[in-house]
Motif scaffolding. Structure first.
Motif, PDB file in Angstrom:
ATOM      1  N   HIS A  45       0.758  -1.217  -0.069  1.00  0.00           N
ATOM      2  CA  HIS A  45      -0.041   0.014   0.012  1.00  0.00           C
ATOM      3  C   HIS A  45       0.911   1.331   0.095  1.00  0.00           C
ATOM      4  O   HIS A  45       0.691   2.296  -0.451  1.00  0.00           O
ATOM      5  CB  HIS A  45      -0.734   0.099   1.141  1.00  0.00           C
ATOM      6  CG  HIS A  45      -2.342  -0.752   0.931  1.00  0.00           C
ATOM      7  ND1 HIS A  45      -3.093  -0.589   0.044  1.00  0.00           N
ATOM      8  CD2 HIS A  45      -2.535  -1.817   1.413  1.00  0.00           C
ATOM      9  CE1 HIS A  45      -3.997  -1.291  -0.003  1.00  0.00           C
ATOM     10  NE2 HIS A  45      -3.730  -2.222   1.035  1.00  0.00           N
ATOM     11  N   ILE A  46       2.041   1.296   0.720  1.00  0.00           N
ATOM     12  CA  ILE A  46       2.818   2.336   0.616  1.00  0.00           C
ATOM     13  C   ILE A  46       3.498   2.451  -0.651  1.00  0.00           C
ATOM     14  O   ILE A  46       3.579   3.614  -1.393  1.00  0.00           O
ATOM     15  CB  ILE A  46       3.938   2.192   1.637  1.00  0.00           C
ATOM     16  CG1 ILE A  46       3.353   2.304   3.048  1.00  0.00           C
ATOM     17  CG2 ILE A  46       5.177   3.336   1.510  1.00  0.00           C
ATOM     18  CD1 ILE A  46       4.283   2.078   4.216  1.00  0.00           C
ATOM     19  N   GLY A  47       3.686   1.401  -1.269  1.00  0.00           N
ATOM     20  CA  GLY A  47       4.119   1.549  -2.778  1.00  0.00           C
ATOM     21  C   GLY A  47       3.013   2.076  -3.664  1.00  0.00           C
ATOM     22  O   GLY A  47       3.390   2.917  -4.593  1.00  0.00           O
ATOM     23  N   LEU A  48       1.871   1.713  -3.538  1.00  0.00           N
ATOM     24  CA  LEU A  48       0.813   2.445  -4.076  1.00  0.00           C
ATOM     25  C   LEU A  48       0.721   4.042  -3.885  1.00  0.00           C
ATOM     26  O   LEU A  48       0.742   5.071  -4.842  1.00  0.00           O
ATOM     27  CB  LEU A  48      -0.579   2.005  -4.005  1.00  0.00           C
ATOM     28  CG  LEU A  48      -1.695   2.424  -4.815  1.00  0.00           C
ATOM     29  CD1 LEU A  48      -1.693   2.089  -6.204  1.00  0.00           C
ATOM     30  CD2 LEU A  48      -2.947   1.447  -3.989  1.00  0.00           C
ATOM     31  N   LEU A  49       0.973   4.382  -2.638  1.00  0.00           N
ATOM     32  CA  LEU A  49       1.015   5.668  -2.187  1.00  0.00           C
ATOM     33  C   LEU A  49       1.899   6.462  -2.932  1.00  0.00           C
ATOM     34  O   LEU A  49       1.872   7.737  -3.411  1.00  0.00           O
ATOM     35  CB  LEU A  49       1.162   5.865  -0.690  1.00  0.00           C
ATOM     36  CG  LEU A  49       1.524   7.423  -0.084  1.00  0.00           C
ATOM     37  CD1 LEU A  49       0.198   8.179  -0.362  1.00  0.00           C
ATOM     38  CD2 LEU A  49       1.531   7.326   1.336  1.00  0.00           C
ATOM     39  N   LEU A  50       3.260   5.692  -3.168  1.00  0.00           N
ATOM     40  CA  LEU A  50       4.396   6.320  -3.872  1.00  0.00           C
ATOM     41  C   LEU A  50       4.115   6.628  -5.300  1.00  0.00           C
ATOM     42  O   LEU A  50       4.760   7.263  -5.951  1.00  0.00           O
ATOM     43  CB  LEU A  50       5.637   5.501  -3.829  1.00  0.00           C
ATOM     44  CG  LEU A  50       6.255   5.302  -2.298  1.00  0.00           C
ATOM     45  CD1 LEU A  50       7.138   4.300  -2.221  1.00  0.00           C
ATOM     46  CD2 LEU A  50       7.067   6.648  -2.066  1.00  0.00           C
ATOM     47  N   CYS A  51       2.933   5.963  -5.797  1.00  0.00           N
ATOM     48  CA  CYS A  51       2.547   6.507  -7.169  1.00  0.00           C
ATOM     49  C   CYS A  51       1.825   7.756  -7.288  1.00  0.00           C
ATOM     50  O   CYS A  51       1.724   8.254  -8.492  1.00  0.00           O
ATOM     51  CB  CYS A  51       1.673   5.267  -7.758  1.00  0.00           C
ATOM     52  SG  CYS A  51       2.413   3.690  -8.066  1.00  0.00           S
ATOM     53  N   GLU A  52       1.662   8.388  -6.335  1.00  0.00           N
ATOM     54  CA  GLU A  52       0.909   9.710  -6.371  1.00  0.00           C
ATOM     55  C   GLU A  52       2.272  10.881  -6.355  1.00  0.00           C
ATOM     56  O   GLU A  52       3.118  10.579  -5.859  1.00  0.00           O
ATOM     57  CB  GLU A  52       0.066  10.009  -5.128  1.00  0.00           C
ATOM     58  CG  GLU A  52      -0.892   9.015  -4.646  1.00  0.00           C
ATOM     59  CD  GLU A  52      -1.992   8.832  -5.816  1.00  0.00           C
ATOM     60  OE1 GLU A  52      -2.201  10.186  -6.378  1.00  0.00           O
ATOM     61  OE2 GLU A  52      -2.589   8.080  -6.460  1.00  0.00           O
ATOM     62  N   GLU A  53       1.671  12.040  -6.599  1.00  0.00           N
ATOM     63  CA  GLU A  53       2.484  13.152  -6.285  1.00  0.00           C
ATOM     64  C   GLU A  53       2.738  13.466  -5.194  1.00  0.00           C
ATOM     65  O   GLU A  53       1.689  13.640  -4.293  1.00  0.00           O
ATOM     66  CB  GLU A  53       1.690  14.220  -7.244  1.00  0.00           C
ATOM     67  CG  GLU A  53       2.839  15.437  -7.325  1.00  0.00           C
ATOM     68  CD  GLU A  53       2.294  16.740  -8.182  1.00  0.00           C
ATOM     69  OE1 GLU A  53       2.595  17.938  -7.705  1.00  0.00           O
ATOM     70  OE2 GLU A  53       1.291  16.473  -9.056  1.00  0.00           O
ATOM     71  N   LEU A  54       3.881  13.368  -4.577  1.00  0.00           N
ATOM     72  CA  LEU A  54       4.254  13.639  -3.130  1.00  0.00           C
ATOM     73  C   LEU A  54       5.438  14.647  -3.130  1.00  0.00           C
ATOM     74  O   LEU A  54       6.307  14.791  -4.179  1.00  0.00           O
ATOM     75  CB  LEU A  54       4.979  12.363  -2.783  1.00  0.00           C
ATOM     76  CG  LEU A  54       3.986  11.218  -2.742  1.00  0.00           C
ATOM     77  CD1 LEU A  54       4.476   9.917  -1.961  1.00  0.00           C
ATOM     78  CD2 LEU A  54       2.747  11.655  -1.877  1.00  0.00           C
ATOM     79  N   PRO A  55       5.778  15.293  -2.001  1.00  0.00           N
ATOM     80  CA  PRO A  55       6.899  16.018  -2.111  1.00  0.00           C
ATOM     81  C   PRO A  55       8.144  15.225  -2.050  1.00  0.00           C
ATOM     82  O   PRO A  55       8.232  14.058  -1.517  1.00  0.00           O
ATOM     83  CB  PRO A  55       6.595  16.777  -0.543  1.00  0.00           C
ATOM     84  CG  PRO A  55       5.226  16.594  -0.176  1.00  0.00           C
ATOM     85  CD  PRO A  55       4.860  15.518  -0.829  1.00  0.00           C
ATOM     86  N   PRO A  56       9.181  15.802  -2.791  1.00  0.00           N
ATOM     87  CA  PRO A  56      10.211  14.827  -2.813  1.00  0.00           C
ATOM     88  C   PRO A  56      10.936  14.156  -1.473  1.00  0.00           C
ATOM     89  O   PRO A  56      11.061  12.853  -1.240  1.00  0.00           O
ATOM     90  CB  PRO A  56      11.418  15.800  -3.601  1.00  0.00           C
ATOM     91  CG  PRO A  56      10.448  16.796  -4.049  1.00  0.00           C
ATOM     92  CD  PRO A  56       9.203  17.155  -3.427  1.00  0.00           C
ATOM     93  N   ALA A  57      10.770  15.103  -0.509  1.00  0.00           N
ATOM     94  CA  ALA A  57      11.627  14.532   0.695  1.00  0.00           C
ATOM     95  C   ALA A  57      10.516  13.594   1.256  1.00  0.00           C
ATOM     96  O   ALA A  57      11.276  12.547   1.895  1.00  0.00           O
ATOM     97  CB  ALA A  57      11.578  15.506   2.005  1.00  0.00           C
ATOM     98  N   LEU A  58       9.245  13.740   1.024  1.00  0.00           N
ATOM     99  CA  LEU A  58       8.839  12.624   1.783  1.00  0.00           C
ATOM    100  C   LEU A  58       8.887  11.454   1.013  1.00  0.00           C
ATOM    101  O   LEU A  58       8.485  10.249   1.503  1.00  0.00           O
ATOM    102  CB  LEU A  58       7.002  13.053   1.691  1.00  0.00           C
ATOM    103  CG  LEU A  58       5.947  12.394   2.137  1.00  0.00           C
ATOM    104  CD1 LEU A  58       6.229  11.568   3.493  1.00  0.00           C
ATOM    105  CD2 LEU A  58       4.656  12.829   2.135  1.00  0.00           C
ATOM    106  N   ARG A  59       8.740  11.433  -0.193  1.00  0.00           N
ATOM    107  CA  ARG A  59       9.008  10.219  -1.163  1.00  0.00           C
ATOM    108  C   ARG A  59      10.030   9.563  -0.619  1.00  0.00           C
ATOM    109  O   ARG A  59      10.111   8.313  -0.483  1.00  0.00           O
ATOM    110  CB  ARG A  59       9.198  10.903  -2.648  1.00  0.00           C
ATOM    111  CG  ARG A  59       9.348   9.655  -3.603  1.00  0.00           C
ATOM    112  CD  ARG A  59       9.414  10.060  -5.105  1.00  0.00           C
ATOM    113  NE  ARG A  59       8.002  10.579  -5.638  1.00  0.00           N
ATOM    114  CZ  ARG A  59       6.814  10.146  -5.766  1.00  0.00           C
ATOM    115  NH1 ARG A  59       7.020   8.759  -5.680  1.00  0.00           N
ATOM    116  NH2 ARG A  59       6.035  10.717  -6.195  1.00  0.00           N
ATOM    117  N   GLU A  60      11.189  10.139  -0.373  1.00  0.00           N
ATOM    118  CA  GLU A  60      12.288   9.386   0.052  1.00  0.00           C
ATOM    119  C   GLU A  60      12.175   8.953   1.382  1.00  0.00           C
ATOM    120  O   GLU A  60      12.780   7.835   1.757  1.00  0.00           O
ATOM    121  CB  GLU A  60      13.454  10.268  -0.004  1.00  0.00           C
ATOM    122  CG  GLU A  60      14.150  10.772  -1.380  1.00  0.00           C
ATOM    123  CD  GLU A  60      14.481   9.376  -2.229  1.00  0.00           C
ATOM    124  OE1 GLU A  60      14.988   8.721  -1.907  1.00  0.00           O
ATOM    125  OE2 GLU A  60      13.922   9.591  -3.420  1.00  0.00           O
TER     126      GLU A  60
END
Length: 185
Positions: A45-60
């Motif tokens: 599910h976190i992998g799916l969340l990573l498919c969304e537009e996110l702030p770069p720091a949060l993505r990392e």
């Protein structure tokens, strides 16, 4: 590990058991397997969340959390083994402080809604809570380290905070629960 992963369909689980990392076999419906599965589901599910537009720091930071969850799966897969550390728990405490700092105080309950990314963070939170409950149950019947339980507790709190952050990132705000809404319809 390459040889180990070269054959995915082994048929060794056809009788309802699965192999653990120490070579032992347990029933597929054992609490340990439930915990491993719930952690794996959360990671997906976190992998799916990573498919969304996110702030770069949060993505990392979410990618680091995925690695932590893989560590947790390894720890759960090998009874008596330690992979999740207090330093990983402390990193979540730091992230909680960082992301909660700019949020307005909560005065009302919020619904798991808003932007798509925020809603997915709420799904992650609920799966994380389920995984935490199973880890607590497993810890009552088998010896477990404290860090996995503590990690999941912090992570579910962080995912709640991140859902609020992501609603703001998407240009919205928290979706508030309205106490008497159902009666007014």
């Amino acid at each position: 590990m390459g040889n180990r992963l070269s054959k995915i369909a082994t048929r060794t689980g056809d009788k309802g058991t699965t192999g653990l990392g120490d070579g032992s076999r347990i029933d597929k419906d054992a609490l340990r397997v439930h915990a491993m599965g719930d952690v794996d589901e959360l990671n997906s599910h976190i992998g799916l969340l990573l498919c969304e537009e996110l702030p770069p720091a949060l993505r990392e930071e979410l990618i680091s959390i995925q690695h932590d969850l893989f560590d947790m799966g390894g720890e759960l897969c090998i009874p008596g083994y330690t992979m999740v550390t207090i330093a990983q728990v402390a990193r979540l405490d730091d992230l909680l402080e960082k992301y909660n700092a700019d949020l307005p105080p909560l005065k009302d309950f919020i619904l798991p809604a808003g932007s798509r990314a925020a809603a997915q963070a709420h799904v992650c939170r609920t799966v994380c809570r389920r995984a935490e409950r199973v880890i607590v149950s497993l810890g009552k019947v088998e010896t477990l380290n404290d860090s996995p339980r503590q990690y999941m507790n912090r992570l579910s709190d962080l995912l709640f905070v991140l859902s609020r952050v992501l609603n703001r990132f998407g240009g919205g705000s928290d979706v508030l629960w309205q106490k008497d809404r159902s009666r007014d319809l």
